[in-house]
Design a protein around this motif. Structure first.
Motif, PDB file in Angstrom:
ATOM      1  N   GLU A 140       0.826  -1.211   0.000  1.00  0.00           N
ATOM      2  CA  GLU A 140       0.000   0.000   0.000  1.00  0.00           C
ATOM      3  C   GLU A 140       0.855   1.254   0.000  1.00  0.00           C
ATOM      4  O   GLU A 140       0.518   2.252  -0.633  1.00  0.00           O
ATOM      5  N   TYR A 141       1.984   1.224   0.731  1.00  0.00           N
ATOM      6  CA  TYR A 141       2.954   2.319   0.725  1.00  0.00           C
ATOM      7  C   TYR A 141       4.236   1.798   0.087  1.00  0.00           C
ATOM      8  O   TYR A 141       5.188   1.446   0.776  1.00  0.00           O
ATOM      9  N   GLU A 143       7.800   1.413  -1.998  1.00  0.00           N
ATOM     10  CA  GLU A 143       9.049   2.166  -2.066  1.00  0.00           C
ATOM     11  C   GLU A 143       9.870   1.651  -3.228  1.00  0.00           C
ATOM     12  O   GLU A 143      10.119   0.447  -3.354  1.00  0.00           O
ATOM     13  N   ARG A 152       8.240   6.928  -2.464  1.00  0.00           N
ATOM     14  CA  ARG A 152       8.096   6.309  -1.149  1.00  0.00           C
ATOM     15  C   ARG A 152       7.062   7.112  -0.365  1.00  0.00           C
ATOM     16  O   ARG A 152       6.755   8.258  -0.686  1.00  0.00           O
ATOM     17  N   ASP A 153       6.498   6.492   0.669  1.00  0.00           N
ATOM     18  CA  ASP A 153       5.551   7.156   1.573  1.00  0.00           C
ATOM     19  C   ASP A 153       4.340   7.725   0.847  1.00  0.00           C
ATOM     20  O   ASP A 153       3.792   8.756   1.236  1.00  0.00           O
ATOM     21  N   ALA A 155       0.592   6.390  -0.522  1.00  0.00           N
ATOM     22  CA  ALA A 155      -0.366   5.286  -0.575  1.00  0.00           C
ATOM     23  C   ALA A 155      -0.940   5.152  -1.979  1.00  0.00           C
ATOM     24  O   ALA A 155      -1.299   6.150  -2.609  1.00  0.00           O
TER      25      ALA A 155
END
Length: 291
Positions: A140-141, A143, A152-153, A155
């Motif tokens: 879901e997150y 990278e 990255r970071d 959703a």
């Protein structure tokens, strides 16, 4: 090369009829190809009408219940992988987990230039895109370090049912075949024949062994010649094959014998009704003799 005259006039009604017949008859997947824009110089040989695969497969998902939905192929380097992950992840969710994400490098230079993508580096862009898609369709997150598409970071939701959906890579150049073997769950052959497939499959075997992937299941999808069950009574062209069910089954068994796991079938036809009728004959009379 293989478009039927009636297909140039076809629309949603014909698409729905064919998709629902394939779903009812037990075919493995429906496939839709991808081009954003066709240059005038190629509009003659390629045609200018190419249905968007996400929109088309999403609509057909609502009209079917079991057949899988294959992008054959999405020209993945044309889009940021997070955008593709959002679109195809949503499609997988809405279809109940029926997506097969087929991707390829593309071949229309003007399409790349207009969209600001380096045509001559499309292969390496595709390799990174496959890696980025895989993580974005799994986490879901997600990278991904880059180099072209670092993220990255962030959703990416809604999440697909399959985490991730199977990725099949299309193309028959040595680079494309190696890419499929090293980075994907399947290979979409583009134009290989029974004579050229064994060498391609040996390349796949050697790459997968070197990459430590030989113990994983792998799909080999080939395109059979256009088929017509029975005597057509009209000119079907030298690239097409016609005959009794056993004769057609014998041809298809030869693909299975060399290691093909999936065959893309294209019946010859003069209208959608005949197309569906040929799908029915192939399903009832030919395929039981193959498997």
């Amino acid at each position: 090369m293989f478009v039927e005259p009636w297909e140039t006039r076809a629309g949603p009604t014909e698409l729905a009829a064919v998709a629902q017949a394939a779903d009812r008859l037990g075919y493995a997947y429906l496939a839709c190809c991808d081009h954003v824009a066709i240059p005038r110089r190629l509009a003659g040989p390629m045609g200018a009408t190419w249905y968007d695969p996400v929109s088309t497969l999403g609509w057909l998902a609502a009209l079917t219940s079991r057949t899988r939905l294959l992008s054959h192929v999405a020209v993945a380097p044309l889009r940021h992988p997070l955008l593709s992950a959002k679109q195809y992840g949503t499609l997988d969710l809405l279809s109940g987990g029926r997506l097969i994400l087929g991707v390829g490098a593309g071949h229309v230079q003007e399409e790349f230039e207009t969209l600001g993508v380096d045509f001559h580096r499309r292969g390496e862009i595709l390799t990174e895109t496959v890696a980025a898609l895989r993580v974005a369709l799994t986490e879901e997150y997600p990278e991904h370090p880059g180099p072209r598409f670092p993220f990255r970071d962030l959703a990416v939701s809604p999440r697909p049912v399959q985490a991730p959906p199977p990725i099949w890579v299309g193309g028959s150049s040595p680079a494309a075949v190696r890419r499929a073997a090293a980075h994907a769950e399947g290979w979409l052959s583009q134009g290989d024949t029974l004579d050229t497939l064994p060498a391609q499959l040996e390349l796949i075997r050697s790459v997968r062994e070197r990459e430590g992937r030989s113990d994983r299941a792998f799909v080999v999808n080939a395109i059979a010649p256009p088929l017509y069950v029975g005597e057509a009574g009209w000119e079907i062209g030298r690239r097409s094959v016609t005959g009794k069910p056993e004769e057609l089954a014998e041809l298809l068994r030869r693909y299975v014998a060399v290691g093909v796991t999936h065959l893309q079938l294209r019946p010859r036809s003069r209208d959608a009704k005949e197309y569906v009728a040929q799908l029915e004959l192939i399903a009832a009379d030919v395929l039981p003799l193959v498997v």
